[in-house]
Structures are given as C-alpha cells and as structure tokens.
Design a protein around this motif. Structure first.
Motif, PDB file in Angstrom:
ATOM      1  N   SER A 100       1.300  13.954  -2.678  1.00 35.88           N
ATOM      2  CA  SER A 100       2.214  13.099  -2.617  1.00 35.88           C
ATOM      3  C   SER A 100       2.718  12.592  -1.061  1.00 35.88           C
ATOM      4  O   SER A 100       3.816  11.956  -0.732  1.00 35.88           O
ATOM      5  CB  SER A 100       3.613  13.705  -3.415  1.00 35.88           C
ATOM      6  OG  SER A 100       3.806  14.896  -2.872  1.00 35.88           O
ATOM      7  N   LEU A 101       1.529  12.950  -0.410  1.00 34.47           N
ATOM      8  CA  LEU A 101       2.016  12.693   1.218  1.00 34.47           C
ATOM      9  C   LEU A 101       2.248  11.361   1.156  1.00 34.47           C
ATOM     10  O   LEU A 101       2.977  10.697   2.155  1.00 34.47           O
ATOM     11  CB  LEU A 101       0.991  13.189   1.991  1.00 34.47           C
ATOM     12  CG  LEU A 101       1.149  13.272   3.399  1.00 34.47           C
ATOM     13  CD1 LEU A 101       2.122  14.079   3.966  1.00 34.47           C
ATOM     14  CD2 LEU A 101      -0.010  14.171   4.198  1.00 34.47           C
ATOM     15  N   PHE A 102       1.207  10.311   0.697  1.00 36.75           N
ATOM     16  CA  PHE A 102       1.162   8.992   0.979  1.00 36.75           C
ATOM     17  C   PHE A 102       1.598   8.255   0.032  1.00 36.75           C
ATOM     18  O   PHE A 102       1.350   8.673  -1.274  1.00 36.75           O
ATOM     19  CB  PHE A 102      -0.200   8.586   1.442  1.00 36.75           C
ATOM     20  CG  PHE A 102      -0.717   9.101   2.785  1.00 36.75           C
ATOM     21  CD1 PHE A 102      -0.243   8.502   3.741  1.00 36.75           C
ATOM     22  CD2 PHE A 102      -1.737   9.901   2.839  1.00 36.75           C
ATOM     23  CE1 PHE A 102      -0.500   8.646   5.154  1.00 36.75           C
ATOM     24  CE2 PHE A 102      -2.126  10.243   4.048  1.00 36.75           C
ATOM     25  CZ  PHE A 102      -1.650   9.751   5.371  1.00 36.75           C
ATOM     26  N   GLY A 103       2.445   7.428  -0.244  1.00 32.45           N
ATOM     27  CA  GLY A 103       2.736   6.384  -1.258  1.00 32.45           C
ATOM     28  C   GLY A 103       1.773   5.278  -1.315  1.00 32.45           C
ATOM     29  O   GLY A 103       0.781   5.229  -0.948  1.00 32.45           O
ATOM     30  N   THR A 104       2.110   4.417  -2.361  1.00 37.41           N
ATOM     31  CA  THR A 104       1.348   3.210  -2.675  1.00 37.41           C
ATOM     32  C   THR A 104       0.863   2.644  -1.283  1.00 37.41           C
ATOM     33  O   THR A 104      -0.208   2.070  -1.103  1.00 37.41           O
ATOM     34  CB  THR A 104       1.580   2.417  -3.716  1.00 37.41           C
ATOM     35  OG1 THR A 104       2.504   2.978  -4.685  1.00 37.41           O
ATOM     36  CG2 THR A 104       0.679   1.418  -4.351  1.00 37.41           C
ATOM     37  N   VAL A 105       1.916   2.258  -0.475  1.00 36.74           N
ATOM     38  CA  VAL A 105       1.758   1.517   0.619  1.00 36.74           C
ATOM     39  C   VAL A 105       0.637   2.232   1.700  1.00 36.74           C
ATOM     40  O   VAL A 105      -0.216   1.662   2.146  1.00 36.74           O
ATOM     41  CB  VAL A 105       3.228   1.262   1.298  1.00 36.74           C
ATOM     42  CG1 VAL A 105       2.960   0.323   2.629  1.00 36.74           C
ATOM     43  CG2 VAL A 105       4.038   0.347   0.479  1.00 36.74           C
ATOM     44  N   GLY A 106       1.050   3.505   1.824  1.00 40.34           N
ATOM     45  CA  GLY A 106       0.068   4.261   2.593  1.00 40.34           C
ATOM     46  C   GLY A 106      -1.319   4.144   2.208  1.00 40.34           C
ATOM     47  O   GLY A 106      -2.144   4.110   2.887  1.00 40.34           O
ATOM     48  N   LEU A 109      -2.822   0.978   3.083  1.00 40.97           N
ATOM     49  CA  LEU A 109      -3.321   0.877   4.538  1.00 40.97           C
ATOM     50  C   LEU A 109      -4.345   1.751   4.818  1.00 40.97           C
ATOM     51  O   LEU A 109      -5.516   1.310   5.378  1.00 40.97           O
ATOM     52  CB  LEU A 109      -2.037   1.487   5.394  1.00 40.97           C
ATOM     53  CG  LEU A 109      -0.985   0.801   5.788  1.00 40.97           C
ATOM     54  CD1 LEU A 109       0.178   1.489   6.589  1.00 40.97           C
ATOM     55  CD2 LEU A 109      -1.413  -0.458   6.648  1.00 40.97           C
ATOM     56  N   ILE A 110      -4.810   2.967   4.109  1.00 38.30           N
ATOM     57  CA  ILE A 110      -6.085   3.653   4.177  1.00 38.30           C
ATOM     58  C   ILE A 110      -7.165   2.776   3.741  1.00 38.30           C
ATOM     59  O   ILE A 110      -8.112   2.743   4.146  1.00 38.30           O
ATOM     60  CB  ILE A 110      -5.686   5.097   3.545  1.00 38.30           C
ATOM     61  CG1 ILE A 110      -4.961   5.835   4.415  1.00 38.30           C
ATOM     62  CG2 ILE A 110      -7.045   5.803   3.274  1.00 38.30           C
ATOM     63  CD1 ILE A 110      -4.322   7.245   3.730  1.00 38.30           C
ATOM     64  N   SER A 146      -4.212  -3.896   8.991  1.00 35.86           N
ATOM     65  CA  SER A 146      -3.071  -3.197   8.786  1.00 35.86           C
ATOM     66  C   SER A 146      -1.740  -4.184   8.163  1.00 35.86           C
ATOM     67  O   SER A 146      -1.009  -3.507   7.141  1.00 35.86           O
ATOM     68  CB  SER A 146      -2.695  -2.511  10.026  1.00 35.86           C
ATOM     69  OG  SER A 146      -3.670  -1.775  10.600  1.00 35.86           O
ATOM     70  N   ILE A 150      -0.326  -3.548   4.290  1.00 35.47           N
ATOM     71  CA  ILE A 150       1.185  -3.248   4.237  1.00 35.47           C
ATOM     72  C   ILE A 150       1.546  -4.371   3.099  1.00 35.47           C
ATOM     73  O   ILE A 150       2.209  -3.933   1.997  1.00 35.47           O
ATOM     74  CB  ILE A 150       1.742  -3.479   5.401  1.00 35.47           C
ATOM     75  CG1 ILE A 150       2.115  -2.318   6.199  1.00 35.47           C
ATOM     76  CG2 ILE A 150       3.266  -3.886   5.077  1.00 35.47           C
ATOM     77  CD1 ILE A 150       2.875  -1.313   5.931  1.00 35.47           C
ATOM     78  N   ILE A 154       2.772  -3.261  -0.723  1.00 29.64           N
ATOM     79  CA  ILE A 154       3.938  -3.554  -1.291  1.00 29.64           C
ATOM     80  C   ILE A 154       3.920  -4.191  -2.645  1.00 29.64           C
ATOM     81  O   ILE A 154       4.447  -3.964  -3.634  1.00 29.64           O
ATOM     82  CB  ILE A 154       5.041  -4.496  -0.248  1.00 29.64           C
ATOM     83  CG1 ILE A 154       5.317  -3.292   0.835  1.00 29.64           C
ATOM     84  CG2 ILE A 154       6.186  -4.830  -0.776  1.00 29.64           C
ATOM     85  CD1 ILE A 154       5.813  -4.265   2.075  1.00 29.64           C
ATOM     86  N   ASP A 157       2.779  -1.958  -5.280  1.00 27.01           N
ATOM     87  CA  ASP A 157       3.717  -0.810  -5.540  1.00 27.01           C
ATOM     88  C   ASP A 157       4.853  -1.595  -6.612  1.00 27.01           C
ATOM     89  O   ASP A 157       5.015  -0.954  -7.626  1.00 27.01           O
ATOM     90  CB  ASP A 157       4.505  -0.475  -4.456  1.00 27.01           C
ATOM     91  CG  ASP A 157       5.473   0.793  -4.518  1.00 27.01           C
ATOM     92  OD1 ASP A 157       4.768   1.777  -4.896  1.00 27.01           O
ATOM     93  OD2 ASP A 157       6.759   0.694  -4.590  1.00 27.01           O
TER      94      ASP A 157
END
Lengths: 177, 128
Positions: A100-106, A109-110, A146, A150, A154, A157
């Motif tokens: 759960s470190l990264f959300g959908t946005v993270g 980005l990855i 990037s 993003i 969004i 998500d």
C-alpha cells in the motif's frame, strides 16, 4: 481460467484497443508526445482483477491494435509491445512488493516510467544506436511521460472507485430485492 | 478528482517530484553538453552516408525504406523538408541548429555537431 475472467479480459481488451486506436488517430502537437490512454485500462485491470488479467489485456491490446492500425511487426509494434510489457510487469511487481506504499497514481507513474525506459532501450539497441541521440531525447520523454502518467493515474483512480461503487450498489440491490 | 489527489500517498508524491526534477535537470544538462555544431552528419541504417558543412546552403536527397527524404540546410540550420514516412515526426521537428533529427521508419539520423565535439565524445580509455 473461469468464464467470468475470460469475459472480463475480452471487455477490457476491447476498451484498451479502442483507446489505443483512438490515440493513434490524434495529431500530436509535439513529436514523441503520446498520451498512453490504454494504460488506464491496464491499470484498472491490475488493481481490480490482478496481474494475470492485466498482462493478458496488454498482450491482446498491443497485438490486435497494431493489426488494426497497420503497424504489426514493424518498429512501432516492437516498441509498443516492449513498452506495454515493461509497464505491466513493473506495475504488477510494485503492487506485490510494496502493497500500500503506492496508490493508483503512483502505480501509473511507475508504469509510464518503465514504458518509456523500455522503449528508449529498445530504440537504442534495435534502431538508433547513437547514445547521444538517446540521451538528448530521454529527459523530454521522461518529463512528458510523468505528466501523462499523473493524468492517466487520476483517471484510473476515479474509474476504479466508480466501478467499485457500482459493484457495491448492485450487491445491495440483490440483497434488498 | 480533488479527492483522488488528496488520497495520493506520500510515496506517490515523492515519486512524482523526483521524476519531474530529474527530467527537467536532464533537459538542462543535455542542452549544455551539446555545443552548437558546424557539421551535419547524415546516417542511413547506422552508417554515415554524408558529412556536410552547416554553413553551406544546400538540399540533399537521401533514400530510405519509404522512398527519398529531402533534407535542407539553410542559414546554419537543418530540417527535413519532405519525407514519405507515415508519422512525419522528422518533418514536424522543424529547423534545428544543434542536436539530432531521427526518422525511425527510414532508419535515418541527422546529427548536427562539430568535429571538435566528436573527439570529446570518443572513448576515454579501454581497460583489459
């Protein structure tokens, strides 16, 4: 594989192919600008239904969309397959490794980052073979990636939240009726 | 959308900041590293085909897998005037006075650089 999974993969692939095809029709104001809209579907598939579904959807999308657009087995096809696979693998691994470190946005980005890194590497080894050319263009591509990453994150998500809400409403309706 | 932005994790935000700052820094670094060139090198299929002076106005036609590409040198700038590739990225790049124009479908690379710069970019040392 369950029948339900197959239906899901088919529907998600259809959406992804439509977005991929639509994007290839858009005129691009800056060369190398790509929105990567199909990654929205990959991300939704990954978060809601898991890695295998996302991988299947990506593979079906890159093959079928390239046949429709007419780039099958050409340079664009190799780049888009490499980028798509790298992005889904990176997002899947990140989701598994850091829960759960990264959300959908993270995650988005990855995905965008690895998509671009894979494409730049492939372009270097297969087509360009001039490291200066790659180094000059890389920062621009990573910056644009990037920003689109993003935006796609969004959108994904919001899509995921709405889909989950609809599912919950459906279950409640079944219980009430 | 506001809710989504609010719900991003700390890692999401740090990753975004890191990517943006790295790529912006990269743009400035690569711009500095490329000094204005005096020579135009046209490569076809990975092999140098033409080396032309940048200060001499001329038109060059180079063959590729999508037919001939017309490259124009004028007033110390280079552009691809006409190409028959499907996406026309090379034509849209417009005039450049330094850097590179790449046309993937035609396997064509146009590099603007000085002969001095090529020496600097050479191999520093080879170790056994």
């Amino acid at each position: 594989m369950q029948l339900q999974d197959k239906q899901r993969i088919a529907i998600l692939s259809a959406y992804a192919i439509a977005l991929h095809g639509f994007e290839s029709l858009l005129p691009t104001p800056i060369p190398w600008l790509k929105l990567g809209l199909a990654n929205i579907i990959t991300l939704v598939a990954l978060v809601l239904y898991g890695f295998r579904t996302a991988l299947m959807v990506t593979l079906i999308r890159v093959v079928l969309a390239s046949i429709f657009i007419g780039t099958f087995l050409g340079p664009a096809f190799i780049l888009s397959t490499g980028g798509g696979l790298a992005s889904v693998l990176a997002m899947g691994l990140t989701m598994k490794a850091f829960k759960s470190l990264f959300g959908t946005v993270g995650l988005s980005l990855i995905g965008a980052l690895f998509h671009n890194l894979a494409q730049l590497t492939l372009a270097y080894y297969l087509f360009i073979q001039r490291i200066e050319a790659i180094l000059i263009i890389s920062p621009f591509i990573l910056l644009i990636g990037s920003l689109t990453g993003i935006a796609n994150g969004i959108i994904s998500d919001i899509l995921i939240k709405n889909l989950l809400k609809k599912d919950r409403e459906k279950i409640q309706n079944v219980i009430h009726s | 959308m506001k809710e989504t932005i609010k719900n991003t994790t700390l890692a999401d935000r740090l990753l975004f900041l890191l990517l943006i700052s790295l790529s912006v820094a990269g743009i400035f670094i690569s711009r500095d590293a490329l000094s204005q060139g005096s020579e135009v090198v046209i490569e076809v299929d990975g092999k140098p085909a033409y080396t032309l002076p940048l200060y001499e106005d001329r038109l060059v036609s180079v063959g590729g897998s999508y037919g001939d590409t017309l490259i124009e040198i004028k007033e110390k700038k280079v552009r691809v005037r006409e190409a028959h590739c499907p996406n026309q990225i090379c034509v849209k790049e417009g005039w450049i006075s330094k850097g590179v124009i790449v046309c993937l479908p035609n396997k064509l690379i146009i590099i603007v650089g000085g002969s001095k710069k090529d020496e600097q970019l050479g191999i520093d040392a080879i170790t056994g």
